[in-house]
Enzyme design. Structure first.
Site, PDB file in Angstrom:
ATOM      1  N   HIS A 141      -9.777   1.510   4.303  1.00  0.00           N
ATOM      2  CA  HIS A 141      -8.541   1.658   5.103  1.00  0.00           C
ATOM      3  C   HIS A 141      -8.832   2.622   6.264  1.00  0.00           C
ATOM      4  O   HIS A 141      -9.589   3.587   6.105  1.00  0.00           O
ATOM      5  CB  HIS A 141      -7.406   2.182   4.219  1.00  0.00           C
ATOM      6  CG  HIS A 141      -6.075   2.113   4.895  1.00  0.00           C
ATOM      7  ND1 HIS A 141      -5.684   3.024   5.851  1.00  0.00           N
ATOM      8  CD2 HIS A 141      -5.052   1.224   4.781  1.00  0.00           C
ATOM      9  CE1 HIS A 141      -4.463   2.698   6.286  1.00  0.00           C
ATOM     10  NE2 HIS A 141      -4.069   1.604   5.655  1.00  0.00           N
ATOM     11  N   GLY A 159       2.662  -1.127   4.370  1.00  0.00           N
ATOM     12  CA  GLY A 159       2.689   0.290   4.017  1.00  0.00           C
ATOM     13  C   GLY A 159       4.120   0.769   3.853  1.00  0.00           C
ATOM     14  O   GLY A 159       4.771   0.523   2.832  1.00  0.00           O
ATOM     15  N   GLY A 160       4.637   1.423   4.881  1.00  0.00           N
ATOM     16  CA  GLY A 160       5.957   2.064   4.826  1.00  0.00           C
ATOM     17  C   GLY A 160       7.056   1.197   4.238  1.00  0.00           C
ATOM     18  O   GLY A 160       7.824   1.653   3.391  1.00  0.00           O
ATOM     19  N   ASN A 179       0.874  -1.178   0.000  1.00  0.00           N
ATOM     20  CA  ASN A 179       0.000   0.000   0.000  1.00  0.00           C
ATOM     21  C   ASN A 179       0.908   1.225   0.000  1.00  0.00           C
ATOM     22  O   ASN A 179       1.475   1.587   1.028  1.00  0.00           O
ATOM     23  CB  ASN A 179      -0.884  -0.039   1.256  1.00  0.00           C
ATOM     24  CG  ASN A 179      -1.738   1.205   1.391  1.00  0.00           C
ATOM     25  OD1 ASN A 179      -1.805   2.030   0.482  1.00  0.00           O
ATOM     26  ND2 ASN A 179      -2.394   1.347   2.536  1.00  0.00           N
ATOM     27  N   TRP A 180       1.051   1.841  -1.167  1.00  0.00           N
ATOM     28  CA  TRP A 180       1.971   2.982  -1.280  1.00  0.00           C
ATOM     29  C   TRP A 180       1.375   4.284  -0.760  1.00  0.00           C
ATOM     30  O   TRP A 180       2.041   5.308  -0.741  1.00  0.00           O
ATOM     31  CB  TRP A 180       2.429   3.139  -2.744  1.00  0.00           C
ATOM     32  CG  TRP A 180       3.451   2.134  -3.156  1.00  0.00           C
ATOM     33  CD1 TRP A 180       4.044   1.192  -2.361  1.00  0.00           C
ATOM     34  CD2 TRP A 180       4.026   1.962  -4.452  1.00  0.00           C
ATOM     35  NE1 TRP A 180       4.945   0.449  -3.078  1.00  0.00           N
ATOM     36  CE2 TRP A 180       4.945   0.905  -4.377  1.00  0.00           C
ATOM     37  CE3 TRP A 180       3.842   2.602  -5.685  1.00  0.00           C
ATOM     38  CZ2 TRP A 180       5.695   0.478  -5.477  1.00  0.00           C
ATOM     39  CZ3 TRP A 180       4.580   2.173  -6.778  1.00  0.00           C
ATOM     40  CH2 TRP A 180       5.498   1.126  -6.675  1.00  0.00           C
ATOM     41  N   LYS A 181       0.105   4.240  -0.401  1.00  0.00           N
ATOM     42  CA  LYS A 181      -0.583   5.436   0.109  1.00  0.00           C
ATOM     43  C   LYS A 181      -0.356   6.604  -0.859  1.00  0.00           C
ATOM     44  O   LYS A 181      -0.240   6.390  -2.058  1.00  0.00           O
ATOM     45  CB  LYS A 181      -0.137   5.734   1.542  1.00  0.00           C
ATOM     46  CG  LYS A 181      -0.274   4.484   2.424  1.00  0.00           C
ATOM     47  CD  LYS A 181      -0.144   4.720   3.892  1.00  0.00           C
ATOM     48  CE  LYS A 181      -0.365   3.390   4.621  1.00  0.00           C
ATOM     49  NZ  LYS A 181      -0.324   3.516   6.071  1.00  0.00           N
ATOM     50  N   SER A 217       2.971  -2.186  10.484  1.00  0.00           N
ATOM     51  CA  SER A 217       4.400  -2.273  10.832  1.00  0.00           C
ATOM     52  C   SER A 217       5.032  -3.609  10.455  1.00  0.00           C
ATOM     53  O   SER A 217       5.878  -4.136  11.194  1.00  0.00           O
ATOM     54  CB  SER A 217       4.614  -1.967  12.326  1.00  0.00           C
ATOM     55  OG  SER A 217       4.199  -0.649  12.606  1.00  0.00           O
ATOM     56  N   GLY A 220       1.939   2.245  10.898  1.00  0.00           N
ATOM     57  CA  GLY A 220       2.949   3.296  10.784  1.00  0.00           C
ATOM     58  C   GLY A 220       3.686   3.603  12.082  1.00  0.00           C
ATOM     59  O   GLY A 220       4.352   4.626  12.195  1.00  0.00           O
ATOM     60  N   GLU A 267      -5.945  -4.738  10.435  1.00  0.00           N
ATOM     61  CA  GLU A 267      -4.902  -3.729  10.675  1.00  0.00           C
ATOM     62  C   GLU A 267      -5.237  -2.939  11.940  1.00  0.00           C
ATOM     63  O   GLU A 267      -5.970  -1.944  11.872  1.00  0.00           O
ATOM     64  CB  GLU A 267      -4.835  -2.759   9.491  1.00  0.00           C
ATOM     65  CG  GLU A 267      -4.496  -3.407   8.169  1.00  0.00           C
ATOM     66  CD  GLU A 267      -3.840  -2.408   7.245  1.00  0.00           C
ATOM     67  OE1 GLU A 267      -2.680  -2.619   6.886  1.00  0.00           O
ATOM     68  OE2 GLU A 267      -4.478  -1.388   6.901  1.00  0.00           O
TER      69      GLU A 267
HETATM   70  P1  PGA Z   1       2.491   0.306   7.749  1.00  0.00           P
HETATM   71  O1  PGA Z   1       1.035   0.579   7.110  1.00  0.00           O
HETATM   72  O2  PGA Z   1       3.010  -0.978   7.153  1.00  0.00           O
HETATM   73  O3  PGA Z   1       3.301   1.501   7.365  1.00  0.00           O
HETATM   74  O4  PGA Z   1       2.298   0.187   9.237  1.00  0.00           O
HETATM   75  C1  PGA Z   1       0.159  -0.470   6.852  1.00  0.00           C
HETATM   76  C2  PGA Z   1      -1.108   0.073   6.247  1.00  0.00           C
HETATM   77  O5  PGA Z   1      -1.526   1.174   6.606  1.00  0.00           O
HETATM   78  O6  PGA Z   1      -1.725  -0.573   5.375  1.00  0.00           O
END
Ligand code: PGA
Length: 222
Positions: free
Chosen positions: A91, A206-207, A9-11, A185, A154, A148
């Site tokens: 999300h 995500g990150g 998920n590149w947001k 995370s 994050g 999640e």
């Molecule tokens: P994260 O985000 O891996 O940066 O914690 C996950 C997400 O929001 O899908």
């Protein structure tokens, strides 16, 4: 062996130059890897996939709750389907920053399913599954749920694999037949602790997906 989904998920990140750099650093794989970039970057990734005969799949990060029509700014399911097979829905960042309700989220799931996009429905706890259960239970085999927890997104503090597995089992007992991912995370160091749990069918990252090397390691270690 179970089928594992590794979703990036590149947001709201990356421009086209950064995407080209990411593509150059990424090592191809035979797992079900799904990249979810911003809408505007779906075409760049789609051409990369066809030029390299890559097995990577694409997903959008959101979808209009409506079909085509007078809905300024929305991107509808048919438009997404030209580029992607998956779509992230509900999300927690959308629930919180864009006031998305369970009712709206169900409309988006209906729209995705109508146009044969596989919804990846994000929930932060079992209550969000129970709230939508009556409406979504017919879609079980056409639905992926990503558990999640808010405290893990994050923050660098993931849930424990044991608790994530327990929530995944609870979700599966509400919605027979769904696949359940863990997100929050996830890194190359901890991915295996989640994917080895019997009720977890993959991860939503995500990150750590923004860096091609780290993401390639996540896939390798999963
Ligand atoms: P994260 O985000 O891996 O940066 O914690 C996950 C997400 O929001 O899908």
């Amino acid at each position: 062996m179970k089928k594992l989904f590794i979703v990036a998920n590149w947001k709201s990140n990356k421009d086209s130059i950064q995407i080209n750099n990411w593509i150059e650093g990424f090592k191809n794989t035979n797992k079900e890897v799904i990249i979810c970039p911003s809408f505007v970057h779906l075409p760049i990734l789609k051409s990369y996939i066809s030029n390299h005969k890559s097995e990577i799949k694409l997903g959008a990060q959101d979808i209009s709750p409506y079909d085509a029509g007078a809905y300024t700014g929305e991107v509808n399911a048919r438009q997404i389907k030209e580029f992607a097979d998956y779509v992230i829905i509900g999300h927690s960042e959308r629930r919180e920053n864009f006031n998305e309700t369970d009712e709206l989220i169900i409309k988006k799931i209906d729209m995705a399913t109508k146009h044969e996009l596989m919804p990846i429905l994000c929930v932060s706890d079992i209550n969000q599954v129970q709230n939508s259960k009556v409406k979504i239970q017919n879609y079980n085999s056409k639905l992926i749920i990503a558990y999640e927890p808010l405290f893990a997104i994050g923050t660098g503090s993931p849930d424990t694999p044991e608790n994530a597995d327990k929530v995944a089992l609870d979700i599966k007992s509400e919605l027979n037949g769904v696949s359940v991912l863990y997100g929050g995370s996830v890194t190359a160091n901890n991915v295996k602790s989640f994917t080895q749990m019997s009720n977890i069918d993959g991860v939503l990252v995500g990150g750590a997906s923004l860096d091609a090397n780290e993401f390639s390691e996540i896939i390798k270690n999963s």
